[in-house]
Design a protein around this motif. Sequence first.
Motif, short mmCIF file in Angstrom:
data_model
loop_
_atom_site.label_atom_id
_atom_site.label_comp_id
_atom_site.label_asym_id
_atom_site.label_seq_id
_atom_site.Cartn_x
_atom_site.Cartn_y
_atom_site.Cartn_z
N ALA A 74 0.84 -1.21 0.00
CA ALA A 74 0.00 0.00 0.00
C ALA A 74 0.87 1.26 0.00
CB ALA A 74 -0.94 -0.01 1.21
N ARG A 75 1.97 1.24 0.76
CA ARG A 75 2.89 2.38 0.75
C ARG A 75 3.51 2.58 -0.62
NH1 ARG A 75 6.10 0.46 5.53
NH2 ARG A 75 7.89 1.13 4.31
N LEU A 76 3.85 1.48 -1.29
CA LEU A 76 4.40 1.58 -2.64
C LEU A 76 3.38 2.18 -3.61
CD1 LEU A 76 6.30 -1.81 -2.97
CD2 LEU A 76 7.31 0.47 -2.77
N ILE A 77 2.16 1.70 -3.55
CA ILE A 77 1.10 2.21 -4.42
C ILE A 77 0.87 3.69 -4.16
CG2 ILE A 77 -1.39 2.10 -4.88
CD1 ILE A 77 -1.12 -0.97 -4.47
N HIS A 78 0.84 4.08 -2.89
CA HIS A 78 0.63 5.49 -2.52
C HIS A 78 1.75 6.36 -3.08
CE1 HIS A 78 -0.67 8.86 -0.09
NE2 HIS A 78 0.57 9.00 0.34
N LYS A 79 2.98 5.91 -2.95
CA LYS A 79 4.13 6.66 -3.45
C LYS A 79 4.08 6.78 -4.97
CE LYS A 79 8.31 8.45 -3.11
NZ LYS A 79 8.58 9.72 -2.54
N GLU A 80 3.74 5.69 -5.65
CA GLU A 80 3.65 5.71 -7.10
C GLU A 80 2.52 6.61 -7.58
OE1 GLU A 80 3.39 1.52 -7.92
OE2 GLU A 80 5.53 1.23 -7.60
N ARG A 81 1.41 6.60 -6.87
CA ARG A 81 0.28 7.46 -7.22
C ARG A 81 0.67 8.93 -7.06
NH1 ARG A 81 -3.87 6.30 -3.51
NH2 ARG A 81 -4.06 4.30 -4.54
N ASN A 82 1.34 9.23 -5.97
CA ASN A 82 1.78 10.61 -5.74
C ASN A 82 2.78 11.06 -6.81
OD1 ASN A 82 0.16 10.94 -3.53
ND2 ASN A 82 1.78 10.64 -2.04
N ALA A 83 3.66 10.16 -7.21
CA ALA A 83 4.63 10.49 -8.25
C ALA A 83 3.92 10.74 -9.58
CB ALA A 83 5.65 9.36 -8.40
N SER A 84 2.91 9.95 -9.88
CA SER A 84 2.14 10.14 -11.12
C SER A 84 1.40 11.46 -11.11
CB SER A 84 1.14 9.00 -11.31
OG SER A 84 1.82 7.78 -11.48
N ILE A 85 0.80 11.80 -9.98
CA ILE A 85 0.08 13.07 -9.86
C ILE A 85 1.05 14.23 -10.00
CG2 ILE A 85 -1.20 14.54 -8.25
CD1 ILE A 85 -2.52 11.93 -7.20
N GLY A 86 2.21 14.12 -9.37
CA GLY A 86 3.22 15.17 -9.48
C GLY A 86 3.68 15.35 -10.92
N LEU A 87 3.88 14.25 -11.61
CA LEU A 87 4.29 14.31 -13.01
C LEU A 87 3.20 14.96 -13.87
CD1 LEU A 87 6.42 13.58 -15.13
CD2 LEU A 87 5.31 11.35 -15.34
N ALA A 88 1.95 14.63 -13.60
CA ALA A 88 0.84 15.24 -14.35
C ALA A 88 0.80 16.75 -14.12
CB ALA A 88 -0.49 14.60 -13.93
N PHE A 89 0.99 17.19 -12.88
CA PHE A 89 1.00 18.62 -12.60
C PHE A 89 2.18 19.32 -13.29
CE2 PHE A 89 -1.78 17.87 -8.78
CZ PHE A 89 -2.83 18.68 -9.23
N GLU A 90 3.33 18.67 -13.31
CA GLU A 90 4.49 19.24 -14.00
C GLU A 90 4.21 19.38 -15.50
OE1 GLU A 90 8.08 17.10 -13.16
OE2 GLU A 90 7.85 17.36 -11.00
N LEU A 91 3.58 18.38 -16.08
CA LEU A 91 3.25 18.43 -17.50
C LEU A 91 2.25 19.55 -17.79
CD1 LEU A 91 3.52 17.22 -20.31
CD2 LEU A 91 1.72 15.60 -19.71
#
Length: 106
Positions: A74-91
């Motif tokens: 669950a911690r891995l999924i949470h971290k990956e989700r946050n990274a994806s959201i961060g990448l989307a905001f950067e884009l």
Amino acid sequence: MNCKEFEKQISPFIYKKLNYLQLKQFCHHLEECEDCKEELTIKLLLTEGMQHLEDGTAFDLNAEMRSRIIEAKARLIHKERNASIGLAFELIAFLLLAGIVIVMLV
């Protein structure tokens, strides 16, 4: 990750001290290696089981193992989700900035 590296990471795993990359490699190896899964079970029994024995509380080793693994994933999924959201905001920010620059140049 090999078995020797895995064994070095067991205590940090139990005490939730692994960073994202270490945890990802640890979980991947855990899924692949029955010997290391057994080693983790033994170490978890020694650390958590002894504490429960001293406290006089009940301890279910299998449930504790499942819980630790589910929590780690669950911690891995949470971290990956946050990274994806961060990448989307950067884009989005890049596209907005590029749009502004284009509008200013025209």
